[in-house]
Design a protein around this motif. Sequence first.
Motif, mmCIF file in Angstrom:
data_model
loop_
_atom_site.group_PDB
_atom_site.id
_atom_site.type_symbol
_atom_site.label_atom_id
_atom_site.label_comp_id
_atom_site.label_asym_id
_atom_site.label_seq_id
_atom_site.Cartn_x
_atom_site.Cartn_y
_atom_site.Cartn_z
ATOM 1 N N LYS A 269 0.850 -1.189 0.000
ATOM 2 C CA LYS A 269 0.000 0.000 0.000
ATOM 3 C C LYS A 269 0.884 1.236 0.000
ATOM 4 O O LYS A 269 2.038 1.215 0.471
ATOM 5 C CB LYS A 269 -0.909 0.028 1.227
ATOM 6 C CG LYS A 269 -0.167 0.205 2.550
ATOM 7 C CD LYS A 269 -1.136 0.315 3.718
ATOM 8 C CE LYS A 269 -0.405 0.464 5.058
ATOM 9 N NZ LYS A 269 -1.337 0.577 6.188
ATOM 10 N N ILE A 270 0.360 2.317 -0.515
ATOM 11 C CA ILE A 270 1.038 3.612 -0.453
ATOM 12 C C ILE A 270 0.742 4.216 0.914
ATOM 13 O O ILE A 270 -0.405 4.300 1.335
ATOM 14 C CB ILE A 270 0.549 4.536 -1.577
ATOM 15 C CG1 ILE A 270 0.816 3.901 -2.935
ATOM 16 C CG2 ILE A 270 1.212 5.906 -1.485
ATOM 17 C CD1 ILE A 270 0.092 4.589 -4.078
ATOM 18 N N THR A 271 1.781 4.650 1.615
ATOM 19 C CA THR A 271 1.590 5.203 2.959
ATOM 20 C C THR A 271 1.548 6.728 2.972
ATOM 21 O O THR A 271 1.087 7.323 3.948
ATOM 22 C CB THR A 271 2.710 4.724 3.899
ATOM 23 O OG1 THR A 271 3.977 5.053 3.318
ATOM 24 C CG2 THR A 271 2.625 3.225 4.112
ATOM 25 N N LYS A 272 2.041 7.367 1.912
ATOM 26 C CA LYS A 272 2.031 8.825 1.812
ATOM 27 C C LYS A 272 1.458 9.238 0.457
ATOM 28 O O LYS A 272 2.171 9.699 -0.434
ATOM 29 C CB LYS A 272 3.442 9.388 2.002
ATOM 30 C CG LYS A 272 4.044 9.085 3.367
ATOM 31 C CD LYS A 272 5.459 9.634 3.484
ATOM 32 C CE LYS A 272 6.067 9.309 4.840
ATOM 33 N NZ LYS A 272 7.467 9.797 4.950
ATOM 34 N N PRO A 273 0.134 9.055 0.293
ATOM 35 C CA PRO A 273 -0.482 9.322 -1.014
ATOM 36 C C PRO A 273 -0.419 10.783 -1.442
ATOM 37 O O PRO A 273 -0.586 11.080 -2.626
ATOM 38 C CB PRO A 273 -1.928 8.860 -0.814
ATOM 39 C CG PRO A 273 -2.150 8.896 0.666
ATOM 40 C CD PRO A 273 -0.831 8.553 1.276
ATOM 41 N N ASP A 274 -0.175 11.697 -0.479
ATOM 42 C CA ASP A 274 -0.028 13.100 -0.846
ATOM 43 C C ASP A 274 1.317 13.374 -1.505
ATOM 44 O O ASP A 274 1.505 14.413 -2.154
ATOM 45 C CB ASP A 274 -0.185 14.001 0.389
ATOM 46 C CG ASP A 274 0.754 13.618 1.521
ATOM 47 O OD1 ASP A 274 1.083 12.414 1.632
ATOM 48 O OD2 ASP A 274 1.157 14.510 2.276
ATOM 49 N N GLU A 275 2.265 12.427 -1.350
ATOM 50 C CA GLU A 275 3.590 12.589 -1.944
ATOM 51 C C GLU A 275 3.845 11.617 -3.095
ATOM 52 O O GLU A 275 4.591 11.938 -4.023
ATOM 53 C CB GLU A 275 4.667 12.431 -0.872
ATOM 54 C CG GLU A 275 4.586 13.475 0.232
ATOM 55 C CD GLU A 275 5.674 13.297 1.268
ATOM 56 O OE1 GLU A 275 6.853 13.424 0.891
ATOM 57 O OE2 GLU A 275 5.334 13.017 2.439
ATOM 58 N N VAL A 276 3.274 10.432 -3.010
ATOM 59 C CA VAL A 276 3.382 9.446 -4.084
ATOM 60 C C VAL A 276 1.973 8.988 -4.443
ATOM 61 O O VAL A 276 1.304 8.318 -3.642
ATOM 62 C CB VAL A 276 4.250 8.240 -3.667
ATOM 63 C CG1 VAL A 276 4.200 7.158 -4.740
ATOM 64 C CG2 VAL A 276 5.688 8.672 -3.424
ATOM 65 N N SER A 277 1.511 9.348 -5.616
ATOM 66 C CA SER A 277 0.160 9.007 -6.066
ATOM 67 C C SER A 277 0.110 7.566 -6.569
ATOM 68 O O SER A 277 1.144 6.924 -6.787
ATOM 69 C CB SER A 277 -0.267 9.941 -7.193
ATOM 70 O OG SER A 277 0.552 9.728 -8.338
ATOM 71 N N ASP A 278 -1.110 7.062 -6.775
ATOM 72 C CA ASP A 278 -1.267 5.732 -7.359
ATOM 73 C C ASP A 278 -0.608 5.667 -8.731
ATOM 74 O O ASP A 278 0.018 4.661 -9.076
ATOM 75 C CB ASP A 278 -2.754 5.388 -7.484
ATOM 76 C CG ASP A 278 -3.398 5.126 -6.135
ATOM 77 O OD1 ASP A 278 -3.144 4.049 -5.562
ATOM 78 O OD2 ASP A 278 -4.143 5.987 -5.656
ATOM 79 N N GLU A 279 -0.748 6.751 -9.497
ATOM 80 C CA GLU A 279 -0.153 6.790 -10.837
ATOM 81 C C GLU A 279 1.371 6.742 -10.754
ATOM 82 O O GLU A 279 2.021 6.014 -11.515
ATOM 83 C CB GLU A 279 -0.605 8.048 -11.571
ATOM 84 C CG GLU A 279 -2.077 8.091 -11.927
ATOM 85 C CD GLU A 279 -2.989 8.406 -10.754
ATOM 86 O OE1 GLU A 279 -4.208 8.191 -10.879
ATOM 87 O OE2 GLU A 279 -2.479 8.864 -9.687
ATOM 88 N N ALA A 280 1.951 7.489 -9.820
ATOM 89 C CA ALA A 280 3.404 7.496 -9.669
ATOM 90 C C ALA A 280 3.914 6.144 -9.171
ATOM 91 O O ALA A 280 4.975 5.657 -9.608
ATOM 92 C CB ALA A 280 3.824 8.605 -8.712
ATOM 93 N N TYR A 281 3.173 5.531 -8.264
ATOM 94 C CA TYR A 281 3.551 4.220 -7.736
ATOM 95 C C TYR A 281 3.517 3.171 -8.846
ATOM 96 O O TYR A 281 4.447 2.358 -8.981
ATOM 97 C CB TYR A 281 2.584 3.846 -6.616
ATOM 98 C CG TYR A 281 2.945 2.615 -5.831
ATOM 99 C CD1 TYR A 281 4.144 2.529 -5.135
ATOM 100 C CD2 TYR A 281 2.065 1.536 -5.760
ATOM 101 C CE1 TYR A 281 4.467 1.405 -4.394
ATOM 102 C CE2 TYR A 281 2.373 0.406 -5.015
ATOM 103 C CZ TYR A 281 3.574 0.342 -4.335
ATOM 104 O OH TYR A 281 3.882 -0.780 -3.604
#
Length: 239
Positions: free
Chosen positions: A21-33
């Motif tokens: 899971k992404i833990t910092k979605p404000d810094e790494v988006s789903d698209e970036a991940y």
Amino acid sequence: MGGVDKQATGKNPGLLFVNSKITKPDEVSDEAYTKWYEEVHIPDIFKTSGISEASRFLSIDPKSERPYLALYPLGDLDFLQTDEFRSIPVHHDSIPGSHAIFDFADFDTRYYKFVQHYEAENAKSGQPDFVIAAAFTPTDDEDYENWYRQEHLKEISGITGWRKTQRYALTFARQNRKSAAEKELDEPPKFLTLHYFDGESLPEQELAGASGSEWTKKQLGSMKAQQMAVFKKLSHHTK
């Protein structure tokens, strides 16, 4: 319908299972991940000698704790103990700040030893559309094994869209918890089953019906631990 057992290739076949899971979605988006995974991480993995196939899935449950699943079949499970595997990069310039993916995502990583591959006769190639990941710690390992081989796989194989089932036994697990305040995850269940299906959606009623036998009810009702999740295919890669 039924199916047939298939032998796994390799001297010590297994599976690398990574639920994240992404833990910092404000810094790494789903698209970036996704871009990091597809364009950086998997190509880095394929530079090694031990992994040549990767599949990514997304949970169908919008409230899933860890929505992303990556599966890497292995011809030799011992590869995961090598310096070559441990040297796969986890830093990249596309990741902000420290450039370390572990600072922005949480990974539940498990190593599994191959137990059984059961598939439809004349099964087509490529990755199916859905996978049901069912992990169990049974009360009686022998009865659990007999239940799968003598009854449950035959029931599952008769469900619309079923293509194959793969079974594994856990050998190692870790989670990269970053905060001491976070509760450590319990040890994952002992066995993993992956049921693969094709289609636009899963046949929910048929799946529910496959849990109706007395033997199945006995098994599911007596499990010491169990986890169940359903994922839809995002991508499939081969070296």
